[in-house]
Design an enzyme around this catalytic site. Structure first.
Site, PDB file in Angstrom:
ATOM      1  N   ASP A 148       0.860  -1.192   0.000  1.00  0.00           N
ATOM      2  CA  ASP A 148       0.000   0.000   0.000  1.00  0.00           C
ATOM      3  C   ASP A 148       0.888   1.230   0.000  1.00  0.00           C
ATOM      4  O   ASP A 148       2.017   1.206   0.496  1.00  0.00           O
ATOM      5  CB  ASP A 148      -0.929   0.019   1.220  1.00  0.00           C
ATOM      6  CG  ASP A 148      -2.197   0.818   0.936  1.00  0.00           C
ATOM      7  OD1 ASP A 148      -3.240   0.195   0.679  1.00  0.00           O
ATOM      8  OD2 ASP A 148      -2.135   2.072   0.940  1.00  0.00           O
TER       9      ASP A 148
ATOM     10  N   LEU B  66     -16.515 -10.281  -3.245  1.00  0.00           N
ATOM     11  CA  LEU B  66     -16.712 -10.488  -1.806  1.00  0.00           C
ATOM     12  C   LEU B  66     -17.617  -9.415  -1.207  1.00  0.00           C
ATOM     13  O   LEU B  66     -17.718  -8.300  -1.713  1.00  0.00           O
ATOM     14  CB  LEU B  66     -15.370 -10.519  -1.070  1.00  0.00           C
ATOM     15  CG  LEU B  66     -14.440  -9.312  -1.101  1.00  0.00           C
ATOM     16  CD1 LEU B  66     -14.908  -8.191  -0.205  1.00  0.00           C
ATOM     17  CD2 LEU B  66     -13.041  -9.742  -0.700  1.00  0.00           C
ATOM     18  N   ARG B  67     -18.297  -9.824  -0.125  1.00  0.00           N
ATOM     19  CA  ARG B  67     -19.134  -8.873   0.611  1.00  0.00           C
ATOM     20  C   ARG B  67     -18.438  -8.529   1.915  1.00  0.00           C
ATOM     21  O   ARG B  67     -18.004  -9.449   2.634  1.00  0.00           O
ATOM     22  CB  ARG B  67     -20.497  -9.505   0.935  1.00  0.00           C
ATOM     23  CG  ARG B  67     -21.354  -9.815  -0.258  1.00  0.00           C
ATOM     24  CD  ARG B  67     -22.438 -10.800   0.091  1.00  0.00           C
ATOM     25  NE  ARG B  67     -21.881 -12.074   0.560  1.00  0.00           N
ATOM     26  CZ  ARG B  67     -22.578 -13.018   1.201  1.00  0.00           C
ATOM     27  NH1 ARG B  67     -23.842 -12.831   1.484  1.00  0.00           N
ATOM     28  NH2 ARG B  67     -21.992 -14.144   1.577  1.00  0.00           N
TER      29      ARG B  67
ATOM     30  N   LYS C 264     -18.912  -7.894 -13.398  1.00  0.00           N
ATOM     31  CA  LYS C 264     -18.903  -7.278 -12.061  1.00  0.00           C
ATOM     32  C   LYS C 264     -19.965  -6.175 -11.969  1.00  0.00           C
ATOM     33  O   LYS C 264     -20.743  -6.117 -11.019  1.00  0.00           O
ATOM     34  CB  LYS C 264     -17.496  -6.717 -11.790  1.00  0.00           C
ATOM     35  CG  LYS C 264     -17.384  -5.899 -10.530  1.00  0.00           C
ATOM     36  CD  LYS C 264     -17.597  -6.731  -9.277  1.00  0.00           C
ATOM     37  CE  LYS C 264     -17.805  -5.860  -8.070  1.00  0.00           C
ATOM     38  NZ  LYS C 264     -18.159  -6.591  -6.867  1.00  0.00           N
TER      39      LYS C 264
ATOM     40  N   ASN D 203     -23.660  -6.104  -9.690  1.00  0.00           N
ATOM     41  CA  ASN D 203     -24.034  -5.063  -8.724  1.00  0.00           C
ATOM     42  C   ASN D 203     -25.271  -4.294  -9.166  1.00  0.00           C
ATOM     43  O   ASN D 203     -26.124  -3.944  -8.348  1.00  0.00           O
ATOM     44  CB  ASN D 203     -22.864  -4.105  -8.485  1.00  0.00           C
ATOM     45  CG  ASN D 203     -21.871  -4.693  -7.499  1.00  0.00           C
ATOM     46  OD1 ASN D 203     -22.111  -5.756  -6.928  1.00  0.00           O
ATOM     47  ND2 ASN D 203     -20.753  -4.025  -7.279  1.00  0.00           N
TER      48      ASN D 203
ATOM     49  N   PHE E 273     -32.011 -10.693  -1.223  1.00  0.00           N
ATOM     50  CA  PHE E 273     -32.095  -9.308  -1.711  1.00  0.00           C
ATOM     51  C   PHE E 273     -33.533  -8.867  -1.994  1.00  0.00           C
ATOM     52  O   PHE E 273     -33.819  -8.224  -2.994  1.00  0.00           O
ATOM     53  CB  PHE E 273     -31.208  -9.129  -2.961  1.00  0.00           C
ATOM     54  CG  PHE E 273     -29.846  -8.629  -2.583  1.00  0.00           C
ATOM     55  CD1 PHE E 273     -28.922  -9.471  -2.016  1.00  0.00           C
ATOM     56  CD2 PHE E 273     -29.511  -7.296  -2.743  1.00  0.00           C
ATOM     57  CE1 PHE E 273     -27.693  -9.012  -1.615  1.00  0.00           C
ATOM     58  CE2 PHE E 273     -28.282  -6.816  -2.349  1.00  0.00           C
ATOM     59  CZ  PHE E 273     -27.366  -7.679  -1.782  1.00  0.00           C
TER      60      PHE E 273
ATOM     61  N   GLY F 251     -35.663  -1.305   2.729  1.00  0.00           N
ATOM     62  CA  GLY F 251     -34.830  -0.624   3.718  1.00  0.00           C
ATOM     63  C   GLY F 251     -34.628   0.825   3.334  1.00  0.00           C
ATOM     64  O   GLY F 251     -35.327   1.346   2.453  1.00  0.00           O
TER      65      GLY F 251
ATOM     66  N   CYS G 254     -19.574   0.143  -3.200  1.00  0.00           N
ATOM     67  CA  CYS G 254     -19.730  -0.523  -4.508  1.00  0.00           C
ATOM     68  C   CYS G 254     -21.017  -0.175  -5.241  1.00  0.00           C
ATOM     69  O   CYS G 254     -20.955   0.382  -6.341  1.00  0.00           O
ATOM     70  CB  CYS G 254     -19.632  -2.029  -4.318  1.00  0.00           C
ATOM     71  SG  CYS G 254     -17.991  -2.545  -3.811  1.00  0.00           S
TER      72      CYS G 254
ATOM     73  N   LYS H  21     -21.540   3.563  -6.631  1.00  0.00           N
ATOM     74  CA  LYS H  21     -20.578   3.983  -7.663  1.00  0.00           C
ATOM     75  C   LYS H  21     -20.633   3.065  -8.883  1.00  0.00           C
ATOM     76  O   LYS H  21     -20.462   3.523 -10.011  1.00  0.00           O
ATOM     77  CB  LYS H  21     -19.174   4.081  -7.073  1.00  0.00           C
ATOM     78  CG  LYS H  21     -18.333   2.852  -7.173  1.00  0.00           C
ATOM     79  CD  LYS H  21     -16.883   3.121  -6.855  1.00  0.00           C
ATOM     80  CE  LYS H  21     -16.149   1.843  -6.475  1.00  0.00           C
ATOM     81  NZ  LYS H  21     -16.133   0.776  -7.466  1.00  0.00           N
TER      82      LYS H  21
HETATM   83  P1  NAD Z   1     -10.043   0.729  -0.292  1.00  0.00           P
HETATM   84  O1  NAD Z   1     -10.184   2.173  -0.500  1.00  0.00           O
HETATM   85  O2  NAD Z   1     -10.473   0.120   0.993  1.00  0.00           O
HETATM   86  O3  NAD Z   1      -8.528   0.283  -0.527  1.00  0.00           O
HETATM   87  C1  NAD Z   1      -7.763   0.724  -1.602  1.00  0.00           C
HETATM   88  C2  NAD Z   1      -6.315   0.777  -1.130  1.00  0.00           C
HETATM   89  O4  NAD Z   1      -5.479   1.011  -2.246  1.00  0.00           O
HETATM   90  C3  NAD Z   1      -6.043   1.923  -0.140  1.00  0.00           C
HETATM   91  O5  NAD Z   1      -5.469   1.405   1.037  1.00  0.00           O
HETATM   92  C4  NAD Z   1      -5.066   2.829  -0.888  1.00  0.00           C
HETATM   93  O6  NAD Z   1      -4.124   3.448  -0.058  1.00  0.00           O
HETATM   94  C5  NAD Z   1      -4.410   1.814  -1.816  1.00  0.00           C
HETATM   95  N1  NAD Z   1      -3.744   2.447  -2.974  1.00  0.00           N
HETATM   96  C6  NAD Z   1      -4.224   3.407  -3.790  1.00  0.00           C
HETATM   97  N2  NAD Z   1      -3.306   3.719  -4.721  1.00  0.00           N
HETATM   98  C7  NAD Z   1      -2.223   2.952  -4.487  1.00  0.00           C
HETATM   99  C8  NAD Z   1      -0.948   2.837  -5.101  1.00  0.00           C
HETATM  100  N3  NAD Z   1      -0.600   3.581  -6.144  1.00  0.00           N
HETATM  101  N4  NAD Z   1      -0.079   1.963  -4.578  1.00  0.00           N
HETATM  102  C9  NAD Z   1      -0.405   1.212  -3.504  1.00  0.00           C
HETATM  103  N5  NAD Z   1      -1.593   1.276  -2.882  1.00  0.00           N
HETATM  104  C10 NAD Z   1      -2.498   2.145  -3.368  1.00  0.00           C
HETATM  105  O7  NAD Z   1     -10.837   0.050  -1.508  1.00  0.00           O
HETATM  106  P2  NAD Z   1     -11.585  -1.363  -1.510  1.00  0.00           P
HETATM  107  O8  NAD Z   1     -12.899  -1.255  -0.853  1.00  0.00           O
HETATM  108  O9  NAD Z   1     -10.631  -2.422  -1.090  1.00  0.00           O
HETATM  109  O10 NAD Z   1     -11.870  -1.523  -3.074  1.00  0.00           O
HETATM  110  C11 NAD Z   1     -10.840  -1.789  -3.997  1.00  0.00           C
HETATM  111  C12 NAD Z   1     -11.472  -2.116  -5.337  1.00  0.00           C
HETATM  112  O11 NAD Z   1     -12.251  -3.311  -5.232  1.00  0.00           O
HETATM  113  C13 NAD Z   1     -12.442  -1.050  -5.842  1.00  0.00           C
HETATM  114  O12 NAD Z   1     -12.359  -0.984  -7.240  1.00  0.00           O
HETATM  115  C14 NAD Z   1     -13.792  -1.577  -5.436  1.00  0.00           C
HETATM  116  O13 NAD Z   1     -14.832  -1.109  -6.254  1.00  0.00           O
HETATM  117  C15 NAD Z   1     -13.600  -3.076  -5.613  1.00  0.00           C
HETATM  118  N6  NAD Z   1     -14.456  -3.911  -4.768  1.00  0.00           N
HETATM  119  C16 NAD Z   1     -14.700  -3.557  -3.477  1.00  0.00           C
HETATM  120  C17 NAD Z   1     -15.485  -4.396  -2.680  1.00  0.00           C
HETATM  121  C18 NAD Z   1     -15.799  -4.020  -1.245  1.00  0.00           C
HETATM  122  O14 NAD Z   1     -16.681  -4.649  -0.669  1.00  0.00           O
HETATM  123  N7  NAD Z   1     -15.106  -3.061  -0.649  1.00  0.00           N
HETATM  124  C19 NAD Z   1     -15.999  -5.579  -3.203  1.00  0.00           C
HETATM  125  C20 NAD Z   1     -15.697  -5.920  -4.503  1.00  0.00           C
HETATM  126  C21 NAD Z   1     -14.924  -5.078  -5.291  1.00  0.00           C
END
Ligand code: NAD
Length: 443
Positions: A31, A153-154, A210, A214, A255, A259, A266, A269
């Site tokens: 990260d 994942l959820r 994906k 959603n 679903f 609510g 997710c 957006k």
């Molecule tokens: P998040 O914001 O929790 O985590 C993203 C991480 O990426 C952050 O910690 C950020 O610091 C890091 N990051 C950003 N730029 C970086 C770089 N250049 N180098 C290293 N690290 C970097 O996001 P998330 O919720 O984990 O979601 C990530 C992706 O997965 C998104 O596209 C989201 O739509 C998708 N997604 C999320 C979920 C969910 O439930 N949260 C489920 C399925 C898919």
């Protein structure tokens, strides 16, 4: 076993990295936030996700999982690089996904990493992103393969979803990268051998899968919310209807709950992004626009009811709000309906007394700069938050809210308005109706 780099240690990246190490791979989780990586190196998990801490600690102790801020050297050591950075809505144009972080990582890898690598995209990105990624890589003279492997994942049950997935979608463009992906997922294929979990397709179809998943789920939510409003008007019971239609296997029982609207990082957006993709491609996605409209209304529905009950000036009124996270079992508040409700009530002059199991710190941070922050109070005990309250609003159905001592609440509260934003108190509704001490409203 493979050497894997996971870029982005958020809700998706950290879970993926932990689970890949749990099934035997050697994983470096990266990260750009130094503070996050320091915490992880010290065994502190920066997010709340049930079961995650144990897996992280076990695999770091066994040296299968390490953390780093060094993108290039970590990727150089790895066979496959999973990109799981955030793709939030653009600030200036909320409809599009912001791919700045994503492309930054791709550019850096393309310029500075050598040898053969598989670049696997786990972030949710608009259709065509894989193609552009390939272009960037080819321009830099590299021969990396690009794969789309969207994550389903959820939050709250992320570990189980990762280890026992309904499906793993792999978008590929050649045999070699398919073999690499099958090798990475082989332990999960073995663990789940009672069914076929691997779905292979082209990259664009994987990217679309994906968003379509959603969008379809968001449709069901808004559909049931609209049905619920109609039921309130014609005095029908939406819970009975839910049972009645859910038993039809063509519909299914998941679903179908009404609510106060969907939130999270997710659905909002991703629905926006697919509407935008449709627009760019001369398609009017009118169904999804209606889904969005209903969801925006739904987030305001409780405050509209409060205004009917108390008037539009809420100075001197106290409301209790149970549940801040966008859903139970997470500390994630991104796009949570609770935020919209708090914002509106603060504006109308009300005091809000909040309780949540995990999301309080995030909400404090979120509202810190709000001029009405001094109208916001937080409690460790849910009943303490109901003292002298005029209305209790349930926003998130944490387990502990299902069993409630309404007698205690009745003693604590000043006025006894209950706004059940998740329809979890259906039995109580009818029971308490008889003694008439509460004014019940259900979404
Ligand atoms: P998040 O914001 O929790 O985590 C993203 C991480 O990426 C952050 O910690 C950020 O610091 C890091 N990051 C950003 N730029 C970086 C770089 N250049 N180098 C290293 N690290 C970097 O996001 P998330 O919720 O984990 O979601 C990530 C992706 O997965 C998104 O596209 C989201 O739509 C998708 N997604 C999320 C979920 C969910 O439930 N949260 C489920 C399925 C898919």
């Amino acid at each position: 076993m493979k050497k894997i780099a996971v870029v982005g240690s958020g809700y998706v990246g950290l879970v993926a990295a932990a689970c890949f190490s749990e099934i035997g791979h050697e994983v470096i989780c990266i990260d750009k936030q130094q503070e996050k990586i320091e915490k992880l190196k010290n065994g502190i998990i920066p997010i709340y996700e049930p079961g995650l801490k144990e897996i992280v600690l076990r695999n770091t102790a066994e040296k299968r999982l390490i953390f780093s801020t060094e993108l290039i050297s970590s990727c150089q050591k790895s066979d496959a690089i999973f990109i799981a950075v955030g793709t939030p809505p653009c600030v200036e144009n909320e409809k599009e996904a912001n791919l700045d972080d994503f492309y930054q990582v791709v550019e850096d890898i393309a310029k500075q990493v050598d040898g053969y690598k598989v670049i696997v995209n786990k972030s949710t990105v608009p259709v065509g992103t894989g193609e552009k990624t390939l272009e960037i890589i080819r321009k830099s003279g590299k021969t990396f393969d690009v794969v789309s492997n969207p994550e389903f994942l959820r939050e709250g049950v992320a570990i189980e979803d990762f280890m026992k997935p309904d499906r793993v979608v792999i978008g590929i463009e050649n045999k070699k990268s398919k073999q690499e992906m099958l090798a990475i997922y082989q332990p999960l294929i073995t663990l789940n051998q009672d069914r076929d979990i691997m779905f292979t397709m082209d990259i664009k179809s994987a990217e679309m899968t994906k968003y379509v998943a959603n969008a379809m789920l968001a449709c069901r939510i808004s559909f049931m919310n609209e049905i619920s409003e109609l039921c309130r008007k014609v005095d029908a019971n939406v819970d009975d209807i839910k049972r009645g239609i859910g038993s039809d296997h063509r519909i299914g029982r998941y679903f179908l709950s009404s609510g106060i609207g969907y939130g999270g990082s997710c659905f909002p957006k991703d629905v926006e992004a697919i509407v935008k993709t449709a627009e760019i491609n001369d398609t009017d996605f009118s169904i999804l626009k209606a889904v969005q409209n209903r969801n925006n209304q739904q987030k305001k529905i409780i405050v509209e009811q409060i205004k009917k009950d108390f008037g539009a000036d809420l100075k001197g009124k106290k409301f209790t709000l149970w549940g801040l996270a966008f859903k139970p079992e997470t500390d994630d508040i991104r796009e949570a309906p609770s935020l919209t409700i708090i914002q509106q009530l603060l504006k109308l002059g009300a005091e809000i007394h909040c309780h949540d199991e995990q999301a309080v710190d995030n909400v404090k941070k979120y509202f810190q700069q709000n001029p009405n922050y001094n109208q916001l109070f937080f409690y460790d005990d849910k009943y303490d938050a109901t003292q002298e309250s005029d209305g209790l609003i349930l926003c998130t159905e944490w387990h502990q809210y299902y069993e409630v001592d309404f007698e205690k609440i009745s003693q604590n509260m000043r006025d006894k308005y209950i706004y059940d934003g998740r329809r979890i108190w259906s039995k109580k509704w009818s029971e308490e109706q008889k003694d008439n001490s509460f004014h019940w409203w259900k979404v």
